[in-house]
Write an enzyme that holds these catalytic residues in place. Structure first.
Site, short mmCIF file in Angstrom:
data_model
loop_
_atom_site.label_atom_id
_atom_site.label_comp_id
_atom_site.label_asym_id
_atom_site.label_seq_id
_atom_site.Cartn_x
_atom_site.Cartn_y
_atom_site.Cartn_z
N ASN A 59 1.97 -4.69 -3.30
CA ASN A 59 0.56 -5.06 -3.12
C ASN A 59 -0.25 -3.81 -2.77
O ASN A 59 0.19 -3.00 -1.94
CB ASN A 59 0.52 -6.08 -1.96
CG ASN A 59 -0.79 -6.76 -1.74
OD1 ASN A 59 -1.40 -7.29 -2.66
ND2 ASN A 59 -1.26 -6.76 -0.48
N ASP B 177 -12.37 -10.01 -1.14
CA ASP B 177 -13.65 -10.17 -0.44
C ASP B 177 -14.61 -9.12 -0.98
O ASP B 177 -14.19 -8.11 -1.53
CB ASP B 177 -13.52 -10.13 1.10
CG ASP B 177 -12.82 -8.91 1.66
OD1 ASP B 177 -12.74 -7.86 0.98
OD2 ASP B 177 -12.34 -9.00 2.82
N GLU C 24 -6.30 -10.45 -1.91
CA GLU C 24 -7.08 -10.30 -0.67
C GLU C 24 -8.57 -10.18 -0.98
O GLU C 24 -9.27 -9.35 -0.38
CB GLU C 24 -6.62 -9.05 0.09
CG GLU C 24 -5.13 -9.01 0.39
CD GLU C 24 -4.69 -7.83 1.26
OE1 GLU C 24 -5.56 -7.11 1.81
OE2 GLU C 24 -3.47 -7.61 1.37
N GLU D 105 0.80 -1.23 0.00
CA GLU D 105 0.00 0.00 0.00
C GLU D 105 0.83 1.29 0.00
O GLU D 105 0.64 2.16 0.86
CB GLU D 105 -0.99 -0.03 1.18
CG GLU D 105 -1.89 -1.26 1.13
CD GLU D 105 -2.84 -1.40 2.32
OE1 GLU D 105 -2.81 -0.56 3.23
OE2 GLU D 105 -3.60 -2.39 2.33
N HIS E 251 -10.54 -5.78 -2.35
CA HIS E 251 -11.57 -5.56 -1.31
C HIS E 251 -12.70 -4.76 -1.95
O HIS E 251 -12.63 -3.54 -2.07
CB HIS E 251 -10.97 -4.82 -0.11
CG HIS E 251 -9.92 -5.60 0.61
ND1 HIS E 251 -10.22 -6.77 1.30
CD2 HIS E 251 -8.58 -5.44 0.73
CE1 HIS E 251 -9.11 -7.26 1.83
NE2 HIS E 251 -8.10 -6.48 1.49
O1 G3I Z 1 -2.86 -7.30 18.24
C1 G3I Z 1 -3.98 -6.78 18.95
C2 G3I Z 1 -4.21 -7.57 20.18
O2 G3I Z 1 -3.11 -7.42 21.02
C3 G3I Z 1 -5.52 -7.08 20.82
O3 G3I Z 1 -5.79 -7.88 21.93
C4 G3I Z 1 -6.65 -7.17 19.85
C5 G3I Z 1 -7.96 -6.66 20.42
O4 G3I Z 1 -8.65 -5.85 19.53
O5 G3I Z 1 -6.34 -6.40 18.71
C6 G3I Z 1 -5.19 -6.88 18.05
O6 G3I Z 1 -4.93 -6.13 16.91
C7 G3I Z 1 -5.82 -6.29 15.82
C8 G3I Z 1 -5.07 -6.98 14.69
O7 G3I Z 1 -5.89 -7.02 13.54
C9 G3I Z 1 -4.65 -8.40 15.04
O8 G3I Z 1 -5.75 -9.19 15.30
C10 G3I Z 1 -6.28 -4.91 15.40
O9 G3I Z 1 -7.09 -4.35 16.39
C11 G3I Z 1 -7.04 -4.99 14.09
O10 G3I Z 1 -7.28 -3.67 13.62
C12 G3I Z 1 -6.20 -5.74 13.06
O11 G3I Z 1 -6.95 -5.78 11.86
C13 G3I Z 1 -6.23 -6.26 10.75
C14 G3I Z 1 -6.04 -5.14 9.73
O12 G3I Z 1 -5.38 -5.65 8.58
C15 G3I Z 1 -5.20 -3.99 10.31
O13 G3I Z 1 -4.91 -3.06 9.33
C16 G3I Z 1 -7.05 -7.37 10.11
O14 G3I Z 1 -7.14 -8.47 11.00
C17 G3I Z 1 -6.40 -7.81 8.79
O15 G3I Z 1 -7.25 -8.71 8.14
C18 G3I Z 1 -6.19 -6.59 7.91
O16 G3I Z 1 -5.59 -6.99 6.71
C19 G3I Z 1 -5.31 -5.95 5.76
C20 G3I Z 1 -4.06 -6.36 5.01
O17 G3I Z 1 -3.00 -6.61 5.90
C21 G3I Z 1 -3.65 -5.30 3.99
N1 G3I Z 1 -4.76 -4.97 3.12
C22 G3I Z 1 -6.02 -4.63 3.77
C23 G3I Z 1 -6.43 -5.74 4.74
C24 G3I Z 1 -7.78 -5.44 5.36
O18 G3I Z 1 -7.70 -4.30 6.17
#
Ligand code: G3I
Length: 318
Positions: A173, A239, A237, A132, A209
């Site tokens: 990506n 969806d 990715e 990104e 997405h």
């Molecule tokens: O790591 C913390 C953890 O310590 C805490 O207990 C928990 C409680 O909320 O949160 C955890 O962090 C979360 C993390 O995922 C790991 O689970 C974040 O809040 C959450 O915002 C994060 O979301 C991820 C997101 O990227 C962040 O930008 C999604 O799971 C993941 O699917 C998403 O993937 C991205 C790709 O990497 C790049 N392209 C877009 C895609 C969708 O946003």
């Protein structure tokens, strides 16, 4: 029933895959589907290879989450996509702070990329080395990397990754580059300039997405515009979310939309595969991010296939 990966292979693609994430690996019903390598021939860790997970403080690496997914891919005979080396998000504050000059940040990027990529050397089919880099209007995202190093951070990361695992395909990506757009043009210009400068780059990942009923026009032509520049492409990715509640009409449109995206990849020789951003609504990132939206995946909350599944099958021409 034939699995989606088996179908993709029979149609000349390298894989059909899914993202997954560590918390889900204890869900037996989920794992029964994920472990089926006729369904998914490739997996991507949704979070556990990101910078905050792998190098939370400088020079101190942690691998438990990333190793678990890499070992799962190995056990199942699935290809692995590394995700990712350099990204503005999920970046620990010791990096994003902006406390480093250009020389120091260069060495920080080199150490991070080469340590991460080396760890899975020989196992990863492709790495999202840079994730990104652009804003939607095609300008560069002004994150700590760009602000400190300008566009050079991209080649610094790609060169470090190449040295660490010469066999891995190196990708950039991004999202909103799937159809023609200012951002897609910016990415194509970046590919041209990196190729001209002999910087190692093998592929462009188009995240995918999407929103039901709002696919960009011209997907197939735009994939060809990338492959014409001498890179492979992948849908990395996918969806397709909707405003809830789901209706039969929305699910039918979603089926068509999945078919359209997969068919675009199928039609383009240099499009190597399609990865969905987890296969079930149970673990989709969408509802936490877009309030009132969801149901973006081909399997529902109860791990049952939705009409979208058939759309994928039809997209491959099966
Ligand atoms: O790591 C913390 C953890 O310590 C805490 O207990 C928990 C409680 O909320 O949160 C955890 O962090 C979360 C993390 O995922 C790991 O689970 C974040 O809040 C959450 O915002 C994060 O979301 C991820 C997101 O990227 C962040 O930008 C999604 O799971 C993941 O699917 C998403 O993937 C991205 C790709 O990497 C790049 N392209 C877009 C895609 C969708 O946003």
């Amino acid at each position: 029933a034939t699995g989606l990966h088996t179908i993709a292979k029979s149609k000349g693609k390298l894989y059909f895959g899914s993202a997954t994430d560590n918390p889900e690996l204890t869900d037996a019903a989920y794992m029964a589907i994920l472990n089926d390598n006729t369904m998914f021939g490739q997996i991507t860790p949704g979070n556990s290879m990101k910078w905050d997970a792998t190098e939370p403080s400088r020079g101190s690496f942690s691998w438990s989450g990333a190793d678990a997914i890499a070992n799962l891919a190995k056990k199942n005979g699935q290809l692995l996509r590394g995700h990712n080396c350099v990204w503005y998000s999920q970046l620990p504050s010791w990096v994003s702070s902006g406390n480093f000059n250009a020389a120091t940040l260069t060495s920080i990027i080199q150490t991070h990329c080469s340590t991460l990529v080396s760890r899975y050397k020989g196992q990863v089919y492709s790495w999202d080395v840079v994730n990104e880099p652009f804003n939607d209007d095609g300008t560069w995202r002004t994150d700590v990397f760009f602000n400190t190093l300008g566009t050079d951070y991209v080649s610094i990361a790609l060169q470090a990754a190449r040295a660490a695992d010469p066999a891995a395909k190196l990708y950039i990506n991004d999202y909103n580059i799937e159809g023609p757009s200012a951002k897609s043009t910016a990415m194509q210009n970046l590919v041209k300039s990196l190729k001209q400068a002999n910087v190692p780059l093998d592929g462009i990942g188009l995240q995918g997405h999407f929103i039901v009923g709002e696919l960009p026009q011209g997907l197939e032509d735009n994939l060809r515009a990338f492959t014409a520049l001498g890179v492979e492409v992948a849908i990395t990715e996918l969806d397709i979310r909707m405003t809830l509640p789901a209706t039969a009409a929305l699910l039918a449109q979603q089926q068509k939309d999945y078919q359209t995206v997969v068919a675009a990849c199928q039609a383009v020789e240099g499009c190597v595969g399609v990865t969905i951003w987890d296969f079930t609504d149970k673990y989709s990132w969408v509802p936490q991010t877009f309030s009132g939206q969801g149901e973006a995946c081909p399997w529902d909350q109860n791990l049952q296939r939705k009409p979208a599944f058939q759309g994928i099958v039809a997209g491959f021409g099966a």
